[in-house]
Design a protein around this motif. Structure first.
Motif: not given
Lengths: 392, 392
Positions: B361-368, B370-372, B377-380
């Motif tokens: 889910m963390a992978q999908k949420c941050t587009h692998d 590539t985005i925060t 607060q920016k989250l990777n």
């Protein structure tokens, strides 16, 4: 809460340098020839009109100009605008100014589309069938006309100030750059803040129960305006304070603070008579009569006034004596008006009003005592006279 | 305050029996054939659909129906709707339901007007060029889709939940009768209240300074929803409480509570992954992750969280220890969630989540990675994983 309709379709473009977007916004409306309608010379001198003309030219939009709108805008100027627009084939009205200019623009827009004499719409002798599309570049935060359905015009003959309220005249867009209000005279800034407050107060003083969200949004707005009006007394170029007041001007009068209630509006109608007869600044006129109205009517719902005192003016609550709290709230509001240089009597407006004038205004206000005014407490001619007497 | 645009053109018709006005409202749009789009059988059983059909018939409007929209609405149903509308020559979509039905209706509307595969709009591979006009008869106060520009659809293949946000899809009108929400199950009512709160909280937690009016309107809204959610635990047929919550649902997500700010939206994006994988009630999913998000990010602006604690949750202020106030505020919010039967962990959603699922889910949420995500607060990917771990 009562059933209600809410319709605020105006596209708001808010912030620094936003006037440069005007050409594109007119183009979105598929219009070709604009009347640029404005008031005095300040829009010209400041370069604002030139920036607007440049943006229109860039978007390939033709335009013609008409200035000279005055506060309490006159019907004669409206007729002049209609004639010009017909001659020039105008299909969009761009009002550059405050409530007077926008209201005058709306009246011209009505006049272009309806067959009757435009004044018939304001006298409620005819119903509008439409209006030319209107846009606004706001330079005074006060009337809220940029998002409201309202237009108020004064007919010189008989000093009649009348309103026409219809969704046809809601602005398609409103450009709001708080920086454009930096140079307003202090008195006009504070008269504007008073008008903004009153648009919410007129809706807040209601006998309708259970309007929790509407009440609390109204309280939030009133507290914000009171706070920032004080800041602007000392810092007229404080961007954030100007921005708070400008945004409040729009949402105070786009009906948001009245959803589910029945408003009062007696203070406005009383002030309209003053404004028609003496040409006072609208907000200042409202400040001059509000306290007298409030003391005349508060017993209709003491708890409503107590809530206003506690939640808006930070009067300490006294659960065993709400009447005292209510009266302290009225006093606190008047003290606030004095703090921002607003009058709390007609005399302080520089007017020594006579009994005959009071009688005449009360007569006009109640259509020869055939109607009452006020949603919170109904007032007949005698009531209105007493309020004028208390406020003189 | 930042520059902003505000555009909320939906005509709201609010109150008892307002669904009877639907025929006239569609007619105002000059449309001839309506898709009546709905969810399960409750709209049929309660007689609501029949009342709507009657009103349409009375106005001389033809219609065709498509039910079966489920929570976290599916792309396959959208395709089915597009096919039906094309076959039947539909020119207006009437969504009768909550956010899922309205969002599905918006997607069908997009599909009717844009040449591309409608999913491309949700994957941001194409930009919408328009949308069929949409109207809503709201039966669930939650998503705010009735006034928002947003539509969220789930593609079954890959469990992808994605949104398309565009003004084209703003409803032309929204009919809101609070009585239609009386029969909602308690869990769904409270999940809705949570979603409403979160739409304002996502905008409230911002690093932008000087947004006094926006903040105070947001606080007014959150206090109102918290108060009335508690009432509805005991009195599901309290009209005024239902009305407060329903009106709050719309203005919480029509952008009013975000004017001049940059919102956060990390909690929503985290929940979207949960919702895509496990099909949880959206509001409940938000409640389950919010506390973990808040404790992970509050140090970015302790005073913002302290303000939330004091102004929304009535935590006593401690001027010498704002961090303590901030943490007490997070705790108070979680206690409120518990009070209204909402989960404060993923486990309480009935899900025993694995490390692999969290990672996916963390992978999908941050587009692998590539985005925060998150404006506050920016989250990777690693941050998101930690929040999921804390919330499990």
């Amino acid at each position: 809460m009562r059933n209600f309709r809410f319709y605020a379709p105006t596209k708001v473009v808010f912030g620094k340098d936003t006037e440069s977007k005007v050409g594109g916004l007119v183009k979105e409306q598929n219009c070709k020839k604009v009347l640029v309608h404005y008031g005095g010379n300040s829009a010209k001198k400041s370069g604002l009109l030139d920036r607007i003309y440049d943006s229109l030219k860039e978007a390939g939009i033709d335009y013609v100009s008409l200035g000279g709108v005055v506060p309490n805008p006159r019907l004669s100027k409206v007729y002049e605008g209609i004639e010009l627009c017909k001659k020039e084939g105008v299909d969009f009205i761009l009002a550059v100014g405050g409530g007077s200019v926008i209201d005058s623009g709306k009246a011209i827009g009505y006049g272009m589309v309806n067959d009757c004499d435009v004044w018939d719409l304001y006298e409620r002798k005819a119903q509008p069938k439409g209006c030319l599309p209107i846009g606004a570049v706001l330079t005074i935060a006060a009337a809220g006309s940029e998002m409201s359905n309202s237009s108020v015009i004064t007919k010189e003959e008989g000093e009649l100030k009348r309103s026409c309220n219809n969704d046809f005249a809601r602005c398609k867009f409103a450009i709001m750059n708080p920086e454009l209000t930096y140079t307003l005279p202090q008195y006009q800034t504070q008269s504007g803040c008073t008008d903004i407050l009153m648009h919410t107060m007129e809706r807040y003083f209601t006998t309708v129960k259970n309007t929790e969200l509407t009440d609390s949004i109204g309280e939030a707005l009133m507290k914000t305006v009171i706070h920032n009006a004080k800041i602007l007394m000392k810092e007229p170029e404080n961007y954030d304070a100007r921005a708070e007041v400008m945004w409040a001007s729009s949402i105070s009068h786009n009906d948001l603070t009245g959803c589910g209630t029945i408003g009062d509006w007696a203070s406005h109608q009383i002030e309209h008579e003053l404004g028609g007869m003496f040409d006072v600044a609208h907000g200042a006129g409202l400040a001059a009569v509000w306290g007298s109205w409030a003391r005349y009517v508060y017993k209709t719902d003491v708890n409503r006034f107590a809530k206003f005192a506690v939640n808006v003016l930070n009067v300490p609550n006294n659960f065993s004596n709400p009447e005292r709290v209510a009266l302290e709230g009225i006093e606190a509001m008047e003290n606030f008006y004095r703090e921002i240089g607003m009058p709390t009597s007609i005399k302080e407006l520089g007017i020594n009003i006579t009994d005959e004038q009071i009688s005449e205004m009360a007569q006009k206000c109640t259509h020869d005592n055939t109607i009452t005014i006020g949603g919170f407490q109904k007032l007949n001619k005698e009531d209105v006279e007493k309020i004028f007497q208390a406020a003189r």
